[in-house]
Design a protein around this motif. Structure first.
Motif, PDB file in Angstrom:
ATOM      1  N   ALA A 171       0.630  -1.346  -0.267  1.00 21.94           N
ATOM      2  CA  ALA A 171      -0.395  -0.030  -0.309  1.00 21.94           C
ATOM      3  C   ALA A 171       0.753   1.498   0.121  1.00 21.94           C
ATOM      4  O   ALA A 171       0.742   1.661  -0.438  1.00 21.94           O
ATOM      5  CB  ALA A 171      -0.751   0.125   1.313  1.00 21.94           C
ATOM      6  N   PRO A 172       2.096   1.461   0.338  1.00 22.38           N
ATOM      7  CA  PRO A 172       2.629   2.692   0.823  1.00 22.38           C
ATOM      8  C   PRO A 172       3.563   3.300  -0.279  1.00 22.38           C
ATOM      9  O   PRO A 172       3.680   4.082  -0.830  1.00 22.38           O
ATOM     10  CB  PRO A 172       3.577   2.601   2.485  1.00 22.38           C
ATOM     11  N   SER A 173       4.426   1.480  -0.732  1.00 19.74           N
ATOM     12  CA  SER A 173       4.649   2.033  -1.664  1.00 19.74           C
ATOM     13  C   SER A 173       4.490   2.121  -3.438  1.00 19.74           C
ATOM     14  O   SER A 173       4.553   3.310  -4.113  1.00 19.74           O
ATOM     15  CB  SER A 173       5.763   0.797  -1.984  1.00 19.74           C
ATOM     16  N   ALA A 174       2.900   1.865  -3.472  1.00 20.92           N
ATOM     17  CA  ALA A 174       2.320   1.731  -4.435  1.00 20.92           C
ATOM     18  C   ALA A 174       1.778   3.360  -4.786  1.00 20.92           C
ATOM     19  O   ALA A 174       2.119   4.222  -5.676  1.00 20.92           O
ATOM     20  CB  ALA A 174       1.082   1.272  -4.259  1.00 20.92           C
ATOM     21  N   ASP A 175       1.782   4.289  -3.332  1.00 21.72           N
ATOM     22  CA  ASP A 175       1.826   5.072  -2.586  1.00 21.72           C
ATOM     23  C   ASP A 175       2.322   5.947  -3.612  1.00 21.72           C
ATOM     24  O   ASP A 175       2.884   7.069  -4.690  1.00 21.72           O
ATOM     25  CB  ASP A 175       1.349   6.199  -1.552  1.00 21.72           C
ATOM     26  N   LEU A 176       3.874   6.092  -2.786  1.00 26.63           N
ATOM     27  CA  LEU A 176       5.043   5.853  -3.413  1.00 26.63           C
ATOM     28  C   LEU A 176       5.448   5.806  -4.532  1.00 26.63           C
ATOM     29  O   LEU A 176       5.848   6.852  -5.378  1.00 26.63           O
ATOM     30  CB  LEU A 176       6.010   6.107  -2.276  1.00 26.63           C
ATOM     31  N   ALA A 177       4.993   5.400  -4.971  1.00 26.80           N
ATOM     32  CA  ALA A 177       5.728   5.432  -6.723  1.00 26.80           C
ATOM     33  C   ALA A 177       4.746   6.044  -7.616  1.00 26.80           C
ATOM     34  O   ALA A 177       5.305   6.608  -8.376  1.00 26.80           O
ATOM     35  CB  ALA A 177       5.211   3.145  -7.143  1.00 26.80           C
ATOM     36  N   GLY A 178       3.932   5.881  -7.300  1.00 25.50           N
ATOM     37  CA  GLY A 178       2.524   7.128  -7.658  1.00 25.50           C
ATOM     38  C   GLY A 178       3.241   8.721  -7.668  1.00 25.50           C
ATOM     39  O   GLY A 178       3.351   8.695  -8.736  1.00 25.50           O
ATOM     40  N   ARG A 179       4.291   8.817  -6.705  1.00 26.28           N
ATOM     41  CA  ARG A 179       4.576  10.149  -7.099  1.00 26.28           C
ATOM     42  C   ARG A 179       6.291  10.263  -6.926  1.00 26.28           C
ATOM     43  O   ARG A 179       6.544  11.027  -7.205  1.00 26.28           O
ATOM     44  CB  ARG A 179       5.181  10.438  -5.450  1.00 26.28           C
ATOM     45  N   GLY A 180       6.606   9.062  -8.147  1.00 29.31           N
ATOM     46  CA  GLY A 180       7.455   8.858  -8.980  1.00 29.31           C
ATOM     47  C   GLY A 180       8.876   8.301  -8.136  1.00 29.31           C
ATOM     48  O   GLY A 180       9.979   8.198  -9.254  1.00 29.31           O
ATOM     49  N   TRP A 181       8.666   7.860  -7.295  1.00 30.19           N
ATOM     50  CA  TRP A 181       9.513   7.080  -6.379  1.00 30.19           C
ATOM     51  C   TRP A 181       9.846   5.694  -7.483  1.00 30.19           C
ATOM     52  O   TRP A 181       8.965   4.690  -8.484  1.00 30.19           O
ATOM     53  CB  TRP A 181       9.322   6.316  -5.201  1.00 30.19           C
ATOM     54  N   GLY A 182      11.688   5.886  -7.706  1.00 39.89           N
ATOM     55  CA  GLY A 182      11.925   4.222  -8.631  1.00 39.89           C
ATOM     56  C   GLY A 182      12.653   3.284  -7.930  1.00 39.89           C
ATOM     57  O   GLY A 182      11.600   2.799  -6.502  1.00 39.89           O
ATOM     58  N   PRO A 183      12.495   1.448  -8.718  1.00 44.72           N
ATOM     59  CA  PRO A 183      12.965   0.734  -7.568  1.00 44.72           C
ATOM     60  C   PRO A 183      14.266   0.830  -7.027  1.00 44.72           C
ATOM     61  O   PRO A 183      14.286   0.850  -5.660  1.00 44.72           O
ATOM     62  CB  PRO A 183      13.280  -0.500  -8.930  1.00 44.72           C
ATOM     63  N   ALA A 184      15.301   2.009  -7.348  1.00 40.40           N
ATOM     64  CA  ALA A 184      16.114   1.636  -6.600  1.00 40.40           C
ATOM     65  C   ALA A 184      15.875   2.737  -5.101  1.00 40.40           C
ATOM     66  O   ALA A 184      16.482   2.731  -3.968  1.00 40.40           O
ATOM     67  CB  ALA A 184      17.429   2.949  -7.024  1.00 40.40           C
TER      68      ALA A 184
END
Length: 226
Positions: free
Chosen positions: A135-148
């Motif tokens: 859940a929190p990772s999906a939110d962060l990925a939506g803000r532009g966070w990449g895998p690294a």
């Protein structure tokens, strides 16, 4: 050596945070599936607490002491949760850290008192962490966070939980043998409070009625493994 074992076990149990936190970069996990996984993990953890952790305490200390230390564990968890909520908010990665601390402490305590590490509890912790990271990772990925960037974040979280397991071991070995069982009861109380306040509501919010089914399935499968 035992301290390293506690650190390694705490890290291993929480490694699913890293795996689940990264998978959102390539796979969109349906909300309903996240809720079902959370329900399954909650049921498995309830079973593990009831049939693996508490019996260890009851063998060495009186029932009233077990109850007392469980209630103290609830108080410690609520106080820590309140402090973190005021400073960082109750959602996201910080919430995963708070939820993971009681679990990690239990592993360190079990090693400190020489108890057998339950594979069912280890599996329950591993599974329950998956939805808490998605859940929190999906939110962060939506803000532009990449895998690294996500990977570095969750690596720090996992290592922090490993440190908590090490602290649980040191706390137990630095005191009398009887305190180890009290610490186990304290951690069990905090864990049950976490499940009620965090993981179970999370499961129902996303999984709806299927969350209840998954909880019972998780409980039963873990019970069969004890």
């Amino acid at each position: 050596m035992e301290l390293l074992k506690a650190f390694g076990l705490g890290t291993l149990a929480q490694a699913s945070l890293l795996l689940a936190g990264l998978i959102v970069c390539w796979v969109k996990v349906p909300t309903r599936i996240v809720g079902i996984l959370a329900g399954f993990g909650a049921g498995a953890m309830i079973s593990a607490v009831a049939f693996d952790l508490l019996p260890e305490a009851e063998v060495h200390i009186a029932m009233w002491q077990t109850v007392l230390w469980m209630l103290i564990g609830v108080g410690v968890f609520l106080l820590g949760d309140y402090v973190v909520d005021k400073r960082f908010g109750s959602e996201g990665v910080v919430g995963s850290v708070v939820d993971g601390v009681p679990e990690s402490l239990i592993f360190g305590i079990q090693i400190g008192i020489g108890a057998t590490i339950s594979p069912t509890f280890l599996a329950a912790v591993f599974v329950s962490n998956i939805p808490q990271a998605i859940a929190p990772s999906a939110d962060l990925a939506g803000r532009g966070w990449g895998p690294a960037r996500l990977g570095r974040l969750w690596v720090m979280v996992v290592l922090g939980c490993g440190v908590a397991a090490g602290l649980g071991y040191l706390l137990t070995t630095a005191t009398s043998d009887a305190y180890g069982e009290r610490a186990a009861a304290l951690a069990a109380g905090g864990l049950l409070a976490m499940l009620t306040n965090s993981l179970i509501p999370f499961a129902y919010e996303r999984g709806k009625q299927l969350a209840g089914v998954a909880t019972v399935v998780g409980f039963c499968l873990t019970l069969l493994g004890t």
